[in-house]
Structures are given as structure tokens and as C-alpha cells.
Design an enzyme around this catalytic site. Structure first.
Site, PDB file in Angstrom:
ATOM      1  N   ASP A  93     -60.043 -25.686  49.247  1.00  0.00           N
ATOM      2  CA  ASP A  93     -61.263 -24.888  49.116  1.00  0.00           C
ATOM      3  C   ASP A  93     -61.529 -24.045  50.356  1.00  0.00           C
ATOM      4  O   ASP A  93     -61.977 -22.899  50.253  1.00  0.00           O
ATOM      5  CB  ASP A  93     -62.468 -25.776  48.790  1.00  0.00           C
ATOM      6  CG  ASP A  93     -62.715 -26.852  49.846  1.00  0.00           C
ATOM      7  OD1 ASP A  93     -61.795 -27.143  50.634  1.00  0.00           O
ATOM      8  OD2 ASP A  93     -63.827 -27.401  49.880  1.00  0.00           O
TER       9      ASP A  93
ATOM     10  N   ASP B  55     -56.623 -34.303  46.899  1.00  0.00           N
ATOM     11  CA  ASP B  55     -57.790 -35.093  46.497  1.00  0.00           C
ATOM     12  C   ASP B  55     -58.311 -34.721  45.120  1.00  0.00           C
ATOM     13  O   ASP B  55     -59.178 -35.407  44.579  1.00  0.00           O
ATOM     14  CB  ASP B  55     -58.932 -34.912  47.506  1.00  0.00           C
ATOM     15  CG  ASP B  55     -58.599 -35.487  48.865  1.00  0.00           C
ATOM     16  OD1 ASP B  55     -57.597 -36.217  48.965  1.00  0.00           O
ATOM     17  OD2 ASP B  55     -59.335 -35.207  49.833  1.00  0.00           O
TER      18      ASP B  55
ATOM     19  N   GLU C  43     -60.501 -42.904  51.634  1.00  0.00           N
ATOM     20  CA  GLU C  43     -60.739 -42.716  53.066  1.00  0.00           C
ATOM     21  C   GLU C  43     -62.163 -42.301  53.398  1.00  0.00           C
ATOM     22  O   GLU C  43     -62.665 -42.552  54.494  1.00  0.00           O
ATOM     23  CB  GLU C  43     -59.766 -41.691  53.636  1.00  0.00           C
ATOM     24  CG  GLU C  43     -59.902 -40.298  53.026  1.00  0.00           C
ATOM     25  CD  GLU C  43     -58.925 -39.304  53.606  1.00  0.00           C
ATOM     26  OE1 GLU C  43     -58.511 -39.495  54.766  1.00  0.00           O
ATOM     27  OE2 GLU C  43     -58.580 -38.332  52.904  1.00  0.00           O
TER      28      GLU C  43
ATOM     29  N   THR D 122     -59.221 -22.809  52.342  1.00  0.00           N
ATOM     30  CA  THR D 122     -58.245 -21.720  52.271  1.00  0.00           C
ATOM     31  C   THR D 122     -58.677 -20.673  51.266  1.00  0.00           C
ATOM     32  O   THR D 122     -58.522 -19.463  51.494  1.00  0.00           O
ATOM     33  CB  THR D 122     -56.864 -22.275  51.891  1.00  0.00           C
ATOM     34  OG1 THR D 122     -56.462 -23.239  52.865  1.00  0.00           O
ATOM     35  CG2 THR D 122     -55.821 -21.172  51.817  1.00  0.00           C
TER      36      THR D 122
ATOM     37  N   MET E 223     -56.044 -41.436  50.000  1.00  0.00           N
ATOM     38  CA  MET E 223     -56.717 -40.199  50.369  1.00  0.00           C
ATOM     39  C   MET E 223     -57.896 -39.952  49.436  1.00  0.00           C
ATOM     40  O   MET E 223     -57.891 -40.342  48.276  1.00  0.00           O
ATOM     41  CB  MET E 223     -55.739 -39.030  50.335  1.00  0.00           C
ATOM     42  CG  MET E 223     -54.577 -39.191  51.299  1.00  0.00           C
ATOM     43  SD  MET E 223     -53.556 -37.719  51.464  1.00  0.00           S
ATOM     44  CE  MET E 223     -54.537 -36.747  52.584  1.00  0.00           C
TER      45      MET E 223
ATOM     46  N   ILE F  93     -47.593 -40.446  51.016  1.00  0.00           N
ATOM     47  CA  ILE F  93     -47.894 -39.909  49.683  1.00  0.00           C
ATOM     48  C   ILE F  93     -47.857 -38.387  49.685  1.00  0.00           C
ATOM     49  O   ILE F  93     -47.275 -37.767  48.791  1.00  0.00           O
ATOM     50  CB  ILE F  93     -49.271 -40.420  49.204  1.00  0.00           C
ATOM     51  CG1 ILE F  93     -49.205 -41.909  48.867  1.00  0.00           C
ATOM     52  CG2 ILE F  93     -49.766 -39.624  47.992  1.00  0.00           C
ATOM     53  CD1 ILE F  93     -50.536 -42.522  48.493  1.00  0.00           C
ATOM     54  N   ARG F  94     -48.455 -37.771  50.665  1.00  0.00           N
ATOM     55  CA  ARG F  94     -48.573 -36.312  50.626  1.00  0.00           C
ATOM     56  C   ARG F  94     -47.295 -35.590  51.050  1.00  0.00           C
ATOM     57  O   ARG F  94     -47.174 -34.386  50.860  1.00  0.00           O
ATOM     58  CB  ARG F  94     -49.745 -35.863  51.498  1.00  0.00           C
ATOM     59  CG  ARG F  94     -49.516 -35.933  52.989  1.00  0.00           C
ATOM     60  CD  ARG F  94     -50.724 -35.414  53.739  1.00  0.00           C
ATOM     61  NE  ARG F  94     -50.399 -34.980  55.082  1.00  0.00           N
ATOM     62  CZ  ARG F  94     -51.194 -34.263  55.859  1.00  0.00           C
ATOM     63  NH1 ARG F  94     -52.380 -33.901  55.409  1.00  0.00           N
ATOM     64  NH2 ARG F  94     -50.825 -33.891  57.060  1.00  0.00           N
TER      65      ARG F  94
ATOM     66  N   GLY G 180     -53.557 -29.058  54.729  1.00  0.00           N
ATOM     67  CA  GLY G 180     -52.689 -30.229  54.727  1.00  0.00           C
ATOM     68  C   GLY G 180     -51.567 -30.131  53.716  1.00  0.00           C
ATOM     69  O   GLY G 180     -51.563 -29.269  52.838  1.00  0.00           O
TER      70      GLY G 180
END
EC number: 2.7.1.11
Length: 540
Positions: A238, A268, A367, A240, A311, A425-426, A149
Site C-alpha cells: 500500500d 499479509d 506479529e 508503494t 507475519m 516464508i517470504r 519487503g
């Protein structure tokens, strides 16, 4: 003490007249076949190694319980490689830096809070430039890939990798892999220069594109080998980093002179070992805007409720820190702390009391919170995304309907506004703090790759370090609800903990097991009855 040792280990102390040997002379290299000696790592750290991880573990033991959890190096399987002077020694920008190169014996402790008689514990190799490197600049052919993401700071890391390789080490061949792991074998490599990436840090997202899944180890390494790539920079979470670990294993199996550098990315902040992941500060700062909007909406209506979903699939760090920073939040719900709706001490009772006292309230929910409650009311088959993560149900929407139904049954007039700023946000650029952090991560990754290491880079207790892949992929960093930070949040919001005495004791037992602490006498009987914890919060 080791879990199977009858008594605590006795550490060797030097006599007053005895001269201490240098650390390099007292180290003992543990071979990868000496699995019994892996107890040294288990004594000093809560991590339990799997057999395939143990085969790649490099542990050095020193005096007083010192353990170096070292990273892989090219010379582990290519022992006759030549070395070259580091180009930085002639770089005008670093000519005035005193002792710029990192000492070979410099390490960073995993834990800095210890007692007088504690063993020194696990350490990681300190990040930074070495005097000798294993690649000549003109021979380097590097590639960069972003996976998973989006996260603030991705473009900054890409920019600093390209500019750092070019400006510090005079590397000219740097390529971008487009659209994640599958880009290694399904698209052309994108040449990258300092000029082409000059202003990408001002934009959100990633200029290389990203995707989940698509990891085929053999295809990826085939393309790395065919194209002559010898430095691979992998940016992702993690999952990846697990992929990076598999790529390194295959590279080593084939005996290729290729360094693999992982730069952990997760909004996160749930990557184990490291202090924080890049983009987290930006995410918390941006979350304030959504909380402020929710507070305005709630305070402008009679019995107004503002509900914000942030998130946090498995870890509630964004929700916790945004709540502490805001001071306008009345209730924060995270995955690590279970809650219930009805009955004494439940969420509904607290909402009624808060509305009666203040006429409005703000609720922040991560979430991943309350998924067990949603599953009970909305039966649905588990589904996974391309990365293998469980698809979550919308806790914000579910909680909105539950609160509306409860207030309607109580004949309470109420207005609720639900705000979900997740993708806003992201997708934003990183702030100043994260930009600096991204630069340091990128430069540390470059120094390590040039020195021949394969690793994940991160900040540990304020110092950048090279961490073995298995350490950041074997567990997650989670909020500890028995920690003072969570207590500060409860004090700030005045919300109930939603925990029974048994829940708290079980959480403490989980933390004790994670850190191998002795059983307190007052809780020994309880822990016998509650050995299985439902609130395991991981470790950092």
C-alpha cells in the site's frame, strides 16, 4: 442512503413498454469539480474521499444506483491522442479466441451479495485487452520496479511483464529499476529480455532488488521524462501504491504521455478491495511447515507448547488461514482480536485447561497481535521503518517469557518451543497457484497500460479489474471478527474469544458504520454508549 439525506434514494424504474437505453447512453460523467456529486460514490461505498483524491475521482452513474469508480486515462489530460489497432488481433496464439477483446462497457461489481431492492453499487473497469491501444509497440519504453519487503511471486510477476510485453505486444525496450524507488535516480537501468528472465520464477526474492523508502516524486519523474519512459510498472504494497499515485499525479501535472500500472504486493493480504494479493497462498502453505514442526515438538514433550509467530502487522489473515488449514492449532492470536493473559477467560487459564486435557498445545500468533499488552509491560518509544511503518516488538518472544513465568508461579512443569519462520516464508518461490495468479496480474497490467490507463490491478470477486489508486491506499483489508470465517476458526481451535459482550457489540457497530447499515433496534441503546469502536476491522 447518504449520511446527510433525509430519506433513502428512490431509483428510477423503466416502464414495461419502455425500451432500456444502452449503458453508454445513460451514463453521466461527473466532473472532478462537482464535489457534491461525489455523494454517489459515498452512497455506494464506505470509502470517504480526501479532497486531493476527490480531484482525481472519475465517477459514472447509471440506472438503479450503478456507480463506475473509473481509473485515470491518458485522454483525460491529452484528449487528441491517436489510437492504433491492438497487435493481438494478428497474434496466432489468440486467433482462435472468441471475443478476446474486452467490451468497453464491461465492469466488475465490488459487492456480489445483494438484496432484491439493493442499488447496483460500485463497479470497477474490467481488466483485459482493448481493440485500440494508445502506444505503438516500437515506441514503448517500459520500466519495472519492486519496492518494500519480499514476497513469493515477485520474480514471476517480473518475468511475465517482460515476456508479456515482448510476446504479446512486440515491445523490445523493457528496463528494470534496481533497489526500489531510489533506483530511478541512483543507479543504471537494467535492460531485460525474455531470455534474461527465463527462469527467474524458480527463485525467491526479486532479481531487481528492493528497498523501503527512497521515494522522491520529482526526481523519479525527472528521470522517467529524461529517459523517455512511457510505461511504468510498480510492484509493491500500500505504501508503494501511494508512491505510484504520487508519480501519476506529477506525470499528469507535466502532461506526459506515460501510463502507470500498479501491481499490489503484500504477504499479509491487507490490500483493500482486491480478493487477495499474490504470494498469500504460498505463505499460508509454507506456514504449515512451521506449525507441523511446532506440533511435533509440543506433542513429544510433557506439557509441551509450540509457539509459532507468523507475519501480519495489521491483519491476521496468514495466521487465520494457516490455523484453519492445519487443524493442529489450539489458539490463534491476531491484531484484530484483542486478548488478555490473566483472569477468568484469559489466555493463561485456557493454556492450563488445554495442557490438562491434551498434555500439549500449539499457539499461532500474528506479529502485530498483543502490541498494546507489550507496550504496558515494556515501555519503549515508537520507532518507524523507512516505509513509515511502526516497528513492532517481538510478541512471540514476549509471550514465551510470560507463559514460562506463569507456569513457574503455578509450579507447572512445561516445555515451550518458539518458532519464527517469518523470513523463510517470504523468501521462497511462489507455488503453482500463485504463479498462475502472478501471470494473470502481469498480463492484465500490460493490457491496461497499452490501452492508456493508470491504475492498480487486482482480482475483485474472481474477475480482474482496474482499480483507482486511492481505493487501495485509503484503507486496509482486515479480518472481521464478527464474520463467519473467524467463527469457524474459534470452532476449530475451541479457544475463547477473549471478547466481552461490549467488545462484540462495538465490533458490530464498526462494521455497520463501514457498510452504512441501519441500526438494529436491539442495539440502538448500546451503540449510543459505544459509538467509538476499538475493533474497527476495515472493509474489503
Amino acid at each position: 442512503a447518504d449520511h446527510d439525506s433525509p430519506e433513502p434514494p428512490r431509483y428510477r424504474h423503466l416502464q414495461p413498454a419502455q425500451k432500456a437505453l444502452p449503458f453508454s447512453a445513460t451514463c453521466v460523467r461527473i466532473s472532478r469539480d462537482s464535489y457534491p456529486n461525489l455523494r454517489a460514490l459515498r452512497n455506494a461505498s464506505a470509502t470517504t474521499l480526501r479532497d486531493d483524491d476527490a480531484a482525481f475521482a472519475k465517477l459514472d452513474e447509471g440506472d438503479y444506483g450503478y456507480v463506475l469508480d473509473d481509473v485515470q486515462h491518458l485522454t483525460d489530460y491529452l484528449p487528441e491522442l491517436p489510437t492504433f489497432p491492438n497487435p493481438l488481433q494478428d497474434h496466432p496464439a489468440y486467433s482462435t479466441v472468441k471475443q478476446y477483446f474486452v467490451n468497453a462497457d464491461d465492469t466488475v461489481p465490488e459487492k456480489v451479495v445483494v438484496q432484491k431492492n439493493s442499488p447496483r453499487g460500485v463497479h470497477f473497469r474490467r481488466a483485459g485487452p482493448r481493440q485500440r491501444v494508445y502506444f505503438e509497440p516500437e515506441d514503448v519504453k517500459a520500466c519495472i520496479v519492486t519496492c518494500g519487503g519480499l514476497c513469493p511471486g515477485l520474480n514471476t510477476v517480473i518475468r511475465e511483464l517482460v515476456c508479456g510485453l515482448s510476446h504479446m505486444y512486440n515491445v523490445n525496450d523493457v528496463f528494470g529499476i534496481q533497489n526500489g524507488y531510489k533506483g530511478f535516480y541512483s543507479s543504471n537501468y537494467l535492460p531485460m529480455t525474455p531470455k534474461s528472465v527465463n527462469d527467474i520464477h524458480k527463485r525467491g526474492g526479486t532479481v531487481l532488488g528492493s528497498s523501503r523508502g527512497g521515494h522522491d516524486t520529482h526526481k523519479i519523474v525527472d528521470n522517467i521524462q529524461d529517459r523517455g519512459i512511457n510505461q511504468v510498472y510498480i510492484i509493491g504494497g500500500d505504501g508503494t501504491q501511494k508512491g505510484a499515485y504520487e508519480i501519476f499525479k506529477e506525470i499528469r501535472r507535466r502532461g506526459l504521455k506515460v501510463a502507470v500500472a500498479g501491481i499490489p504486493k503484500t504477504i499479509d493480504n491487507d490490500i483493500a478491495v482486491i480478493d487477495k494479493s499474490f504470494g498469500f497462498d504460498t505463505a499460508v502453505e509454507e506456514a504449515q511447515r512451521a506449525i507441523d514442526a511446532a506440533h511435533v515438538e509440543a506433542s513429544s514433550a510433557e506439557n509441551g507448547i509450540g509457539l509459532v509467530k507468523l507475519m501480519g502487522r495489521y491483519s491476521g489473515f496468514i495466521a487465520m488461514y494457516a490455523t484453519l488449514a492445519s487443524r493442529d492449532v489450539d489458539c490463534c492470536l491476531i491484531p484484530e482480536s484483542p486478548f488478555y493473559l490473566e483472569g477468568e477467560g484469559g489466555l493463561f487459564e485456557y493454556i492450563e485447561r488445554r495442557l490438562k486435557e491434551n498434555n500439549h498445545m500449539v499457539i499461532v500468533v500474528a506479529e502485530g497481535a498483543g502490541q498494546d499488552l507489550i507496550a504496558k509491560s515494556i515501555p519503549v518509544a515508537d520507532q518507524l521503518d523507512a516505509s513509515g511503518n511502526k516497528l513492532l516488538l517481538d510478541v512471540g518472544l514476549w509471550l514465551t517469557h510470560k507463559i514460562k513465568d506463569h507456569c513457574k508461579s503455578k509450579k507447572m512443569e512445561m516445555t515451550i518451543k518458539y518458532i519464527d519462520p517469518t523470513y523463510m516464508i517470504r523468501a521462497i518461490p511462489s507455488n503453482a497457484s500463485d504463479n498462475v495468479y502472478c501471470t494473470l496480474l502481469a498480463h492484465s497490467a500490460i493490457h491496461g497500460a497499452m490501452a492508456g490507463y493508470s491504475f492498480t490491478v487486482g482480482m475483485v470477486n474472481g474477475r480482474h479489474a482496474y482499480i483507482p489508486f486511492h481505493r487501495v491506499t485509503s484503507t486496509r483489508n482486515k479480518v472481521k471478527i464478527t464474520d463467519r470465517m473467524w467463527a469457524r476458526l474459534l470452532s476449530s481451535t475451541n479457544q475463547p474469544s477473549f471478547l466481552s459482550k461490549e467488545d462484540i457489540m462495538e465490533a458490530r457497530e464498526a462494521e455497520r458504520l463501514a457498510n452504512r447499515l441501519p441500526v438494529p433496534a436491539s442495539s440502538s441503546e448500546h451503540t449510543k454508549k459505544h459509538s467509538a469502536s476499538v475493533l474497527s476491522n476495515g472493509e474489503k
